[in-house]
Motif scaffolding. Sequence first.
Motif, mmCIF file in Angstrom:
data_model
loop_
_atom_site.group_PDB
_atom_site.id
_atom_site.type_symbol
_atom_site.label_atom_id
_atom_site.label_comp_id
_atom_site.label_asym_id
_atom_site.label_seq_id
_atom_site.Cartn_x
_atom_site.Cartn_y
_atom_site.Cartn_z
ATOM 1 N N GLU A 61 14.542 39.477 46.809
ATOM 2 C CA GLU A 61 13.531 40.302 45.919
ATOM 3 C C GLU A 61 13.182 39.796 44.672
ATOM 4 O O GLU A 61 12.048 40.441 44.159
ATOM 5 C CB GLU A 61 14.056 41.929 46.096
ATOM 6 C CG GLU A 61 13.911 42.409 47.547
ATOM 7 C CD GLU A 61 14.698 43.884 47.425
ATOM 8 O OE1 GLU A 61 15.416 44.340 46.295
ATOM 9 O OE2 GLU A 61 14.529 44.502 48.109
ATOM 10 N N ASP B 15 10.587 43.029 55.612
ATOM 11 C CA ASP B 15 11.344 43.337 54.469
ATOM 12 C C ASP B 15 11.836 42.444 53.785
ATOM 13 O O ASP B 15 11.812 42.152 52.424
ATOM 14 C CB ASP B 15 12.247 44.316 54.541
ATOM 15 C CG ASP B 15 11.714 45.750 55.133
ATOM 16 O OD1 ASP B 15 10.954 46.124 54.603
ATOM 17 O OD2 ASP B 15 12.242 46.123 56.255
ATOM 18 N N LEU C 263 16.566 46.727 58.081
ATOM 19 C CA LEU C 263 15.462 45.834 57.496
ATOM 20 C C LEU C 263 14.780 45.198 58.575
ATOM 21 O O LEU C 263 15.504 44.506 59.610
ATOM 22 C CB LEU C 263 16.025 45.017 56.264
ATOM 23 C CG LEU C 263 16.824 45.654 55.322
ATOM 24 C CD1 LEU C 263 17.504 44.832 54.262
ATOM 25 C CD2 LEU C 263 15.902 46.885 54.452
#
Length: 481
Positions: A234, A85, A35
């Motif tokens: 997220e 990310d 990531l």
Amino acid sequence: MQHILPRFILAGLSGGTGKTIVSLALARAFSRRGLRVAPFKKGPDYIDARWLALAAGRPCSNLDPFFHADPVIRSLFWHKSQGSDLSLVEGNRGLFDGKDEHGSCSTAELARKLDAPVILTIDCTKMTRTVAAILLGCASFEPDLRLAGVILNRTAGERHRSVLRRSIEEYTDIPVLGMLPKIGDNPIPERHMGLMSDQEFRDGGSDLGQPALDSLAAMAEEWLNLDAIRAVAECAPPFKAEPAPLFPGPPAPVSARIGYVRDAALWFYYPENLDALTHAGAELVRLSLLAEDPWPDMDGLYLGGGFPEVFAGRIAANKRVLATIRSLSQAGMPIYAECGGFMVLCESLDCVDAAGKAGPHVMTGVIPAATSLCAKPQGLGYTESVVEVGSPFFLPGETVLGHEFHYSVCLADPGAPLPFSLRMLRGSGIGGGRDGVLYENTFAGYTHIHALAAPAWAPRFVAAAARWRGSVDSGLSEEQT
């Protein structure tokens, strides 16, 4: 327009709860999983930020509500998060601790400005059920705080961890995202100002920083729920509207060459300060106080902070570089020095360096004063000052926001007061409510600034360097004729 920007803030109940170690472990573990991690450090801090940059493999920026207005914070966060990310922000001090009783400039305030979920790290030494009460209090203390999970640090064993988990699940709905055991020795050594610099490892001929970070990542893989932590990031709300550019207008054409010392002795530079100089038209040249190589031609000099006391004997022995700095200042070259750089510009530095060599150690002698290392901090926290005497960098009447963190004290002749530029409204400075010694075009003091909080600093620095370059070129032309 809204943008997806996975992000979270890792906070603690106080300093020393282990949030830096956990932040480094997470940044490195996610990076090893492939990531792209954008690291950030809340507040004025060079050392943790440097380690976060190493752990993530990309530069770390500082986010500070004291320095920066909300649009600047959001712009800095947005631009430095591009291509990542997830974005990881390490908080500072306690979650709700700020510069006053209202929590101004706290980590919680920053979380609201970024609309970012918070993961709390708690030192569970000699605690079980009380942790649940603490979590309930934190979750309800301020409105709009997204407390998304907790990492339990310094747990004593399986029974301790079992009681902790059951208590939190019984009394709260806050997810436990991992439980770390007590670790014997800190894999990253500390000193009086925090973690030791990785550059000191490298300067000594070894690189212990990378193995230390890898060991922390392995610990995170074993003890933390990395998938759940990534899910927290997220689930962050969309980031509203694309912020403005960090620096106004297109980059200026190169008009001056500015050297900056970046080695194991001096390395405290905010990336945005160097970016601002480049945007304003500077060609930056990296220099060293410790290497014996002659310095190239340049038009300005930037001396950041760091640990000159650790390398004082080596700096004193490098007479070529000390003489170069002294002659450049005497010639009127624009020189800007912060904290450690200020110490190098004084006559001497009294300390015992890392090699065991006792001072006082001879420095450049640009400023007729000495500095001496003390056992306790002599200046710590945010600073605010008013410019009383103008310089190539600041105009009279301007307010300068900054911070200071120094263990040294300045010793000057009472009968020959130093020519100060700044009057302190907040903070210690050099002493007597003053900071920013000004000789010719040399400005030096204990105050650190951030270029995004002083937007005119970099353009003025570059313009002064270009003027000096023009005056030198003109002088050479007259001599040749």
